[in-house]
Design a protein around this motif. Structure first.
Motif, PDB file in Angstrom:
ATOM      1  N   THR A 241       0.843  -1.367  -0.002  1.00  0.00           N
ATOM      2  CA  THR A 241      -0.014   0.174   0.171  1.00  0.00           C
ATOM      3  C   THR A 241       0.915   1.173  -0.119  1.00  0.00           C
ATOM      4  O   THR A 241       0.427   2.184  -0.718  1.00  0.00           O
ATOM      5  N   PRO A 242       1.983   1.319   0.692  1.00  0.00           N
ATOM      6  CA  PRO A 242       2.688   2.721   0.771  1.00  0.00           C
ATOM      7  C   PRO A 242       3.135   2.945  -0.724  1.00  0.00           C
ATOM      8  O   PRO A 242       3.451   3.906  -0.915  1.00  0.00           O
ATOM      9  N   GLN A 243       3.527   1.969  -1.473  1.00  0.00           N
ATOM     10  CA  GLN A 243       4.022   2.081  -2.676  1.00  0.00           C
ATOM     11  C   GLN A 243       2.879   2.984  -3.748  1.00  0.00           C
ATOM     12  O   GLN A 243       3.184   3.490  -4.848  1.00  0.00           O
ATOM     13  N   LEU A 244       1.701   2.802  -3.501  1.00  0.00           N
ATOM     14  CA  LEU A 244       0.547   3.314  -3.995  1.00  0.00           C
ATOM     15  C   LEU A 244       0.274   4.887  -3.444  1.00  0.00           C
ATOM     16  O   LEU A 244      -0.751   5.466  -3.708  1.00  0.00           O
ATOM     17  N   GLY A 245       1.034   5.215  -2.644  1.00  0.00           N
ATOM     18  CA  GLY A 245       1.067   6.786  -2.114  1.00  0.00           C
ATOM     19  C   GLY A 245       0.056   6.837  -0.965  1.00  0.00           C
ATOM     20  O   GLY A 245      -0.599   7.989  -0.595  1.00  0.00           O
ATOM     21  N   LEU A 246      -0.271   5.712  -0.227  1.00  0.00           N
ATOM     22  CA  LEU A 246      -1.186   5.875   0.909  1.00  0.00           C
ATOM     23  C   LEU A 246      -0.317   4.901   2.108  1.00  0.00           C
ATOM     24  O   LEU A 246       0.106   3.872   1.949  1.00  0.00           O
ATOM     25  N   LEU A 247      -0.830   5.512   3.308  1.00  0.00           N
ATOM     26  CA  LEU A 247      -0.297   4.714   4.489  1.00  0.00           C
ATOM     27  C   LEU A 247       1.148   4.644   4.680  1.00  0.00           C
ATOM     28  O   LEU A 247       1.724   3.968   5.531  1.00  0.00           O
ATOM     29  N   GLY A 248       2.133   5.409   3.959  1.00  0.00           N
ATOM     30  CA  GLY A 248       3.410   5.670   4.005  1.00  0.00           C
ATOM     31  C   GLY A 248       3.747   5.824   5.537  1.00  0.00           C
ATOM     32  O   GLY A 248       4.760   5.448   5.858  1.00  0.00           O
ATOM     33  N   GLY A 249       2.982   6.865   6.276  1.00  0.00           N
ATOM     34  CA  GLY A 249       3.376   7.070   7.319  1.00  0.00           C
ATOM     35  C   GLY A 249       2.708   6.130   8.810  1.00  0.00           C
ATOM     36  O   GLY A 249       2.936   6.551   9.723  1.00  0.00           O
ATOM     37  N   LYS A 250       1.974   5.173   8.094  1.00  0.00           N
ATOM     38  CA  LYS A 250       1.401   4.472   9.138  1.00  0.00           C
ATOM     39  C   LYS A 250       1.831   2.951   9.202  1.00  0.00           C
ATOM     40  O   LYS A 250       1.875   2.367  10.264  1.00  0.00           O
TER      41      LYS A 250
END
Length: 444
Positions: A241-250
């Motif tokens: 998911t972080p590679q899709l630009g979402l939840l990278g900080g979670k």
């Protein structure tokens, strides 16, 4: 026999490419719901929605089960593996009870789906044992079991005599036994979900990576050769998911590894004991897991976790982890020292700093849903998540979904994140190494 390059499996140890690959998306299509990711969460969501008449599209970058769903150890476990110290004070006891209920309900949900979808995945409803390999682990194990019981998850402490009476191999001294759940073949399970989804009319597009998506009342997703539109989008992409630009900080993706031995002979099985074949996880800070499969092999997982800078997820071998797992194999099963390694593989789980699921919605219309943070417990949790997300999309919030809503701790940006995560992993490796040295010294 040591791990070699010939034993590495880039697809994991449980799945092969399907003999009926689904076509790439090569047109412009519409649906009621678009789901990205054909693992436990994505396929379960698709099946629940299709059962209520929704037109569902699933996009999968490789093939169903390629990611964590086809690479894990195959434990259908409830709340036994939760690390209460990481979240109990933050969420409070009442919400923690509901979270424990979510984990335990995941076991029952999956067991029901075996019959509903006609899935034979070698399920052994043996329960799970969290075991100690050194006396120093008993206090931590008992405390975790006591907290779990207080929060509603039943378990039983097994002392050394009771472990031996059950035929548990002698390296495992004592344990907390949870009767719910057991072990399965995760490849057969995820492929069973895939088959059921196709039979239910779900359109699955494999070898179709999501390139981008545009929010709005109608969400539009773009792939290399086509596009799709729907009022709802579900990102069931977990560690990716972080590679899709979402939840990278979670959440962060952590690489987890496994080895599988050649099949044990009848004489080796008889000498080993272990008649109920309970799944065993250890009370290390970074647990080891040990299980016998239906094909009479031993599968060992975890032991060493790795975080790749920038939350990347390269599909590469992790030789250092395989060597550590082979050492663990010899430590726990010294009579099987000559047993050859059949295969080894690695994959990615996603972890939040409180080790709890991260689920919710985003976008101005609140119609882009996500689920991640399974922390290595995805068989039950991410399967049940499909039911919860499907209900939410249909307009009802299930109490178990409400129970999971909490403020996930934020993570530091790179390069501080890389330093922090790997420092923490290094500390747990040091502590676990100290325990293992004590075990070897005692054995000598």
């Amino acid at each position: 026999m040591s791990v070699t390059l010939d034993t590495y499996r880039p697809l994991g140890g449980w799945v092969e490419k399907p003999d009926n690959p689904q076509p790439q998306l090569e047109a412009e299509v519409c649906a009621d719901v678009i789901i990205v990711g054909a693992g436990f969460a994505g396929l379960s969501t698709a099946l629940e929605l299709a059962a209520h008449g929704a037109k569902v599209i699933v996009l999968e970058r490789e093939f169903a089960g390629f990611g964590a769903s086809g690479r894990n150890a195959g434990y259908l476990a409830g709340a036994l593996g939760l690390e209460f110290d990481l979240f109990l004070k933050r969420v409070g006891r009442e919400q923690a009870k509901k979270i424990v209920g979510f984990y335990d309900e995941g076991v029952a949900y999956v067991e029901r789906k075996f019959g509903e979808y006609g899935i034979d995945c070698d399920y052994n409803a043996s329960g799970i044992i969290r075991a100690g390999v050194h006396p120093s682990q008993e206090g931590k194990l008992r405390e975790g079991m006591k907290t779990g019981i207080e929060l509603g998850s039943p378990a039983q402490f097994l002392d050394q005599a009771e472990m031996r009476a059950r035929g548990i191999p002698p390296a495992f001294l004592f344990g907390a036994y949870a009767q719910r759940g057991g072990t399965l073949d995760p490849g057969k399970y995820v492929m069973g979900l895939r088959r059921a989804a196709l039979q239910a009319g779900v359109r699955v597009y494999e070898n179709t990576a999501l390139l981008s998506y545009a929010e709005g009342e109608i969400v539009k997703v773009q792939t290399a050769r086509g596009s799709a539109s729907a009022p709802f989008l579900v990102l069931a992409t977990n560690a990716y998911t972080p590679q899709l630009g979402l939840l990278g900080g979670k959440v962060v993706p952590l690489r987890v590894s496994a080895i599988e031995t050649e099949p044990l002979s009848e004489a080796q099985l008889a000498a080993l004991g272990w008649p109920r074949r309970e799944g065993i996880v250890t009370a290390h800070w970074t647990m080891e897991s040990h299980r016998l499969t239906a094909r009479n092999t031993l599968v060992l997982t975890t032991k060493r976790l790795h975080y790749v800078y920038g939350s990347q997820t390269p599909n590469v071998p992790d030789n250092a982890a395989y060597r550590e797992l082979e050492v663990a194999l010899h430590d726990r099963f010294p009579t099987l020292r000559d047993l050859a390694i059949r295969s080894c593989w690695s994959g990615y789980v996603s972890l939040a700093f409180d080790a709890l699921p991260v689920v919710g919605e985003t976008g101005a219309q609140r119609n882009v849903f996500y689920t991640a943070g399974c922390s290595g417990h995805g068989v039950g949790t991410q399967s049940l998540m499909g039911h919860l997300l499907a209900e939410r999309i249909r307009g009802t919030e299930h109490p178990l979904l409400s129970a999971l809503r909490h403020k996930t701790p934020s993570m530091l940006p790179e390069p501080l994140r890389w330093c922090a995560v790997n420092s923490a992993l290094g500390m747990t490796n040091m502590l676990d190494g100290r325990v293992n040295r004590k075990v070897r010294a005692a054995a000598r």
